[in-house]
Design a protein around this motif. Structure first.
Motif, short mmCIF file in Angstrom:
data_model
loop_
_atom_site.label_atom_id
_atom_site.label_comp_id
_atom_site.label_asym_id
_atom_site.label_seq_id
_atom_site.Cartn_x
_atom_site.Cartn_y
_atom_site.Cartn_z
N THR A 29 60.13 -75.82 -45.37
CA THR A 29 59.72 -77.04 -44.67
C THR A 29 59.50 -76.64 -43.21
OG1 THR A 29 61.97 -77.67 -44.00
CG2 THR A 29 61.18 -78.49 -46.15
N TRP A 30 58.81 -77.52 -42.48
CA TRP A 30 58.61 -77.24 -41.06
C TRP A 30 59.97 -77.10 -40.36
CZ3 TRP A 30 54.47 -75.38 -39.00
CH2 TRP A 30 53.21 -75.69 -39.51
N GLU A 31 60.90 -77.98 -40.70
CA GLU A 31 62.21 -77.98 -40.06
C GLU A 31 62.94 -76.66 -40.32
OE1 GLU A 31 64.29 -79.71 -37.24
OE2 GLU A 31 62.48 -80.61 -38.09
N LEU A 32 62.87 -76.16 -41.57
CA LEU A 32 63.52 -74.89 -41.90
C LEU A 32 62.85 -73.73 -41.15
CD1 LEU A 32 64.10 -75.33 -45.74
CD2 LEU A 32 65.85 -75.31 -43.93
N LEU A 33 61.53 -73.77 -41.04
CA LEU A 33 60.83 -72.74 -40.28
C LEU A 33 61.21 -72.79 -38.81
CD1 LEU A 33 58.75 -70.45 -40.05
CD2 LEU A 33 56.98 -72.21 -39.78
N LEU A 34 61.26 -73.98 -38.24
CA LEU A 34 61.64 -74.12 -36.83
C LEU A 34 63.06 -73.60 -36.60
CD1 LEU A 34 60.16 -77.68 -36.14
CD2 LEU A 34 59.23 -75.48 -35.38
N ASP A 35 63.97 -73.87 -37.56
CA ASP A 35 65.34 -73.37 -37.47
C ASP A 35 65.36 -71.85 -37.49
OD1 ASP A 35 66.26 -75.99 -37.44
OD2 ASP A 35 66.87 -75.99 -39.55
N ALA A 36 64.58 -71.25 -38.39
CA ALA A 36 64.54 -69.78 -38.51
C ALA A 36 63.98 -69.15 -37.23
CB ALA A 36 63.70 -69.37 -39.72
N VAL A 37 62.93 -69.75 -36.67
CA VAL A 37 62.33 -69.22 -35.44
C VAL A 37 63.32 -69.37 -34.29
CG1 VAL A 37 60.47 -69.56 -33.75
CG2 VAL A 37 59.96 -69.56 -36.20
N GLN A 38 64.02 -70.48 -34.24
CA GLN A 38 65.02 -70.68 -33.19
C GLN A 38 66.14 -69.64 -33.31
OE1 GLN A 38 66.91 -74.53 -33.04
NE2 GLN A 38 67.79 -74.13 -31.02
N SER A 46 58.39 -77.15 -31.47
CA SER A 46 58.17 -78.35 -32.28
C SER A 46 57.14 -78.04 -33.36
CB SER A 46 57.66 -79.49 -31.41
OG SER A 46 56.32 -79.27 -31.03
N ARG A 47 57.18 -78.88 -34.37
CA ARG A 47 56.20 -78.76 -35.46
C ARG A 47 54.79 -78.92 -34.89
NH1 ARG A 47 55.80 -82.76 -40.71
NH2 ARG A 47 53.80 -81.99 -41.39
N PHE A 48 54.65 -79.79 -33.91
CA PHE A 48 53.34 -80.07 -33.33
C PHE A 48 52.81 -78.84 -32.57
CE2 PHE A 48 55.62 -84.08 -33.72
CZ PHE A 48 54.79 -84.70 -34.63
N THR A 49 53.71 -78.11 -31.93
CA THR A 49 53.30 -76.88 -31.25
C THR A 49 52.74 -75.90 -32.26
OG1 THR A 49 54.95 -77.17 -29.51
CG2 THR A 49 54.08 -74.94 -29.83
N PHE A 50 53.47 -75.69 -33.36
CA PHE A 50 53.01 -74.77 -34.40
C PHE A 50 51.70 -75.24 -35.02
CE2 PHE A 50 57.28 -72.59 -35.67
CZ PHE A 50 57.36 -72.05 -34.40
N ALA A 51 51.55 -76.54 -35.19
CA ALA A 51 50.34 -77.08 -35.81
C ALA A 51 49.11 -76.88 -34.93
CB ALA A 51 50.53 -78.57 -36.12
N SER A 61 50.75 -73.48 -44.77
CA SER A 61 50.18 -74.15 -45.95
C SER A 61 50.02 -73.18 -47.12
CB SER A 61 48.83 -74.77 -45.62
OG SER A 61 48.97 -75.78 -44.67
N LEU A 62 49.53 -71.99 -46.82
CA LEU A 62 49.34 -71.00 -47.87
C LEU A 62 50.67 -70.60 -48.50
CD1 LEU A 62 47.37 -69.11 -49.38
CD2 LEU A 62 47.86 -67.41 -47.62
N LYS A 63 51.69 -70.40 -47.67
CA LYS A 63 53.00 -70.02 -48.19
C LYS A 63 53.58 -71.14 -49.05
CE LYS A 63 56.19 -66.96 -48.59
NZ LYS A 63 55.93 -65.63 -49.13
N LYS A 64 53.38 -72.39 -48.61
CA LYS A 64 53.84 -73.53 -49.43
C LYS A 64 53.18 -73.50 -50.80
CE LYS A 64 55.67 -77.15 -48.30
NZ LYS A 64 57.00 -77.73 -48.42
N ASP A 65 51.86 -73.25 -50.83
CA ASP A 65 51.14 -73.18 -52.10
C ASP A 65 51.66 -72.05 -52.97
OD1 ASP A 65 49.60 -75.33 -51.31
OD2 ASP A 65 47.88 -74.10 -50.71
N VAL A 66 51.89 -70.89 -52.37
CA VAL A 66 52.40 -69.74 -53.11
C VAL A 66 53.78 -70.05 -53.68
CG1 VAL A 66 53.23 -67.36 -52.87
CG2 VAL A 66 51.04 -68.02 -51.89
N LEU A 67 54.63 -70.66 -52.87
CA LEU A 67 55.99 -70.97 -53.32
C LEU A 67 55.98 -72.01 -54.44
CD1 LEU A 67 57.86 -71.03 -49.90
CD2 LEU A 67 58.11 -69.33 -51.72
N ARG A 68 55.06 -72.92 -54.40
CA ARG A 68 54.98 -73.92 -55.49
C ARG A 68 54.60 -73.27 -56.81
NH1 ARG A 68 51.76 -77.18 -51.71
NH2 ARG A 68 53.22 -78.55 -50.68
#
Length: 144
Positions: A29-38, A46-51, A61-68
């Protein structure tokens, strides 16, 4: 109390975020990614910065698709640590290659848009492909 603003994303920081995504396993999730980067950088973005950065948003998005599309448990995991490490490396390279292919596709689309818009303004492909002028490097030597 005023929050300290995270520093701007440099090419190096973006590369680290993309590497984090390339090696990501499990729920994303965006939140989990933000936590890992922090945790890795000490800065909270913020998610908006990354977006705002297409490389990051597209890789996410690609990683989400791959993980699904992957199974949570793979059967027959090798016992040899070297084989497991090699398979993990292959997985990382494969994820990176998929991300780079998607990124390349977007760049090709952007180039086509630019070329079409340039042509509409009367700029020809020959003009766009003309070599750049050589820089004058030896100015100080000529002043002897």
């Amino acid at each position: 109390m005023k929050k300290n603003r995270a520093p701007d994303l440099t090419d190096e920081r973006i590369a680290k975020i993309l590497e984090t995504l390339d090696t990501w396993k499990g729920k994303l999730t965006w939140e989990l990614l933000l936590d890992a980067v922090q945790a890795a950088t000490g800065y909270r973005y913020s998610r908006f910065t990354f977006a705002e950065y297409p490389q990051i948003a597209n890789a996410f998005s690609l990683k989400k698709d791959v993980l699904r599309g992957t199974l949570p448990h793979e059967r027959g995991e090798p016992r040899d640590e070297r084989v497991r490490a090699a398979l993990e490396q292959v997985s990382r390279y494969k994820a990176k290659a998929e991300r780079l292919e998607a990124e390349n596709q977007l760049l090709n689309e952007q180039f086509l848009t630019w070329a079409t818009n340039a042509e509409r303004k009367g700029v020809t492909m020959d003009m766009l492909n003309a070599p750049l002028p050589k820089p004058e490097r030896d100015r100080s030597k000529g002043a002897k």
